[in-house]
Design an enzyme around this catalytic site. Structure first.
Site, PDB file in Angstrom:
ATOM      1  N   CYS A  41       0.825  -1.216   0.000  1.00 15.44           N
ATOM      2  CA  CYS A  41       0.000   0.000   0.000  1.00 15.44           C
ATOM      3  C   CYS A  41       0.857   1.264   0.000  1.00 15.44           C
ATOM      4  O   CYS A  41       1.353   1.690   1.038  1.00 15.44           O
ATOM      5  CB  CYS A  41      -0.927  -0.006   1.207  1.00 15.44           C
ATOM      6  SG  CYS A  41      -1.958   1.448   1.289  1.00 15.44           S
TER       7      CYS A  41
ATOM      8  N   CYS B  36      -0.635   4.107   2.097  1.00 15.50           N
ATOM      9  CA  CYS B  36      -0.458   3.971   3.541  1.00 15.50           C
ATOM     10  C   CYS B  36       0.984   4.252   3.945  1.00 15.50           C
ATOM     11  O   CYS B  36       1.240   4.871   4.978  1.00 15.50           O
ATOM     12  CB  CYS B  36      -0.800   2.555   4.000  1.00 15.50           C
ATOM     13  SG  CYS B  36      -2.232   1.838   3.234  1.00 15.50           S
ATOM     14  N   ASP B  37       1.948   3.791   3.175  1.00 14.95           N
ATOM     15  CA  ASP B  37       3.331   3.742   3.649  1.00 14.95           C
ATOM     16  C   ASP B  37       4.328   4.627   2.882  1.00 14.95           C
ATOM     17  O   ASP B  37       5.461   4.782   3.313  1.00 14.95           O
ATOM     18  CB  ASP B  37       3.830   2.288   3.609  1.00 14.95           C
ATOM     19  CG  ASP B  37       2.994   1.395   4.510  1.00 14.95           C
ATOM     20  OD1 ASP B  37       2.591   1.869   5.586  1.00 14.95           O
ATOM     21  OD2 ASP B  37       2.730   0.244   4.132  1.00 14.95           O
TER      22      ASP B  37
END
Ligand code: NAP
Length: 309
Positions: free
Chosen positions: A133, A136-137
């Protein structure tokens, strides 16, 4: 006894909820592992009709949830562990939280789960330099080189997004041609921060003293040469598996890749009263808008089924 339980809260699930709620069926939605579905792990959605300037994936999903709740949809955050059709005709659903639900009809809209490469230490490195992701990261890896694995639209989208943070983005693909749509491929190949690494497969994750990824070993499958690529994070974007494990033993017919088989032109499964919608049944189109459309179809099919009971 519920009229209809919808399992999953991606585009398909929320659209099914909007339609069944507006049909006064008072649907109960049971959220999956990734509330909001795959669009919560994406950034800008540019191809969902009605948003000429694009919309952020998580915002689109929150809007869908609000719209479903506005018409009376109830939501519970509990994972379904089994579904069983009883002799009396209704369904019994057990959840991991220990709750039992009964419903006259079920719409499965559980979507699909990101695939990983299957390398030995891979799962223990998730969160330590391996992820699926970028949204997300990505921000955790500013001004360092990173790699994206895959050649589809997801890989291209992630690579493009990661150029906001990383010093360099290597797009590692096992062939010498991208599978992605032309517009995405052109965007990525035209971005000077993205460097394609063709005909290459990741064979190993290498870690530093803190156990964080520092590099990967690549194998060029044309020349058979191995090399080391220094990257601080690897974003794996090689497709998905349908989330149908909880249907083991339910009798619901799945295809070879474990997608729920729909009955040709409608959303019926082989079990009367159980319908499916979205990516859990679709390995062809897999778009937010096709999932939403399929969610609408499943709601209408369920509504007709309930009316005929
Ligand atoms: P995909 O189209 O199936 O692409 C998966 C990629 O990963 C392929 O390039 C494949 O290589 C590679 N791959 C698969 N297994 C691998 C392995 N074990 N090792 C190395 N590479 C591997 O999946 P996706 O990119 O997730 O897209 C899925 C669907 O969603 C597509 O229909 C796509 O168009 C759509 N999508 C659309 C958008 C958008 O419109 N904004 C964004 C994301 C996704 P090969 O090419 O060699 O098979």
């Amino acid at each position: 006894m519920e009229n209809v339980i919808i399992i999953g809260t991606g585009c398909a699930g929320w659209t099914a909820a909007i339609y069944t709620a507006r049909a006064n069926l008072n649907p109960l939605v049971l959220a999956g592992e990734q509330p909001g579905g795959q669009l919560t792990t994406t950034t800008e959605v540019e191809n969902f009709p009605g948003f000429p300037e694009g919309i952020q994936g998580p915002e689109l999903m929150m809007n869908m949830q609000k719209q479903a709740e506005k018409f009376g949809t109830r939501v519970e955050y509990d994972l379904v562990s089994s579904v069983k059709k009883e002799n009396e005709g209704h369904f019994t659903l057990e959840t991991q939280g220990g709750t039992t639900h009964q419903a006259k009809a079920v719409i499965v809209a559980t979507g699909a789960i990101p695939r990983y490469l299957g390398l030995e230490n891979e799962m223990s490195l998730v969160g330590h330099g391996v992820t699926s992701c970028a949204t997300c990261d990505g921000a955790f890896y500013p001004d360092v080189p990173v790699a994206v694995i895959g050649g589809g639209d997801s890989a291209c989208e992630e690579a493009d997004f990661l150029t906001k943070f990383a010093s360099r983005v290597y797009l590692v693909h096992r062939r010498d041609e991208l599978r992605a749509s032309k517009i995405m491929a052109d965007r990525v190949l035209g971005n000077e921060k993205i460097e394609p690494v063709w005909d290459s497969e990741v064979k190993e994750y290498l870690t530093d003293d803190e156990g964080e990824v520092r590099a990967v070993t690549l194998l060029n499958n044309k020349t058979n040469e191995s090399s080391e690529l220094e990257v601080k994070c690897v974003f794996v974007a090689i497709g998905h598996d349908p989330a149908t494990g909880f249907l083991d033993g339910s009798g619901v017919a799945l295809d070879d890749e474990k997608y729920i088989i729909q009955n040709g032109h409608d959303t019926k499964s082989n079990i009367e009263g159980l319908f499916s919608a979205g990516d859990v049944s679709d390995h062809v189109y897999r778009q937010a808008i096709t999932a939403a459309g399929n969610g609408c179809q499943a709601a209408l099919d369920a509504e007709r089924y309930l009316a005929a009971l």
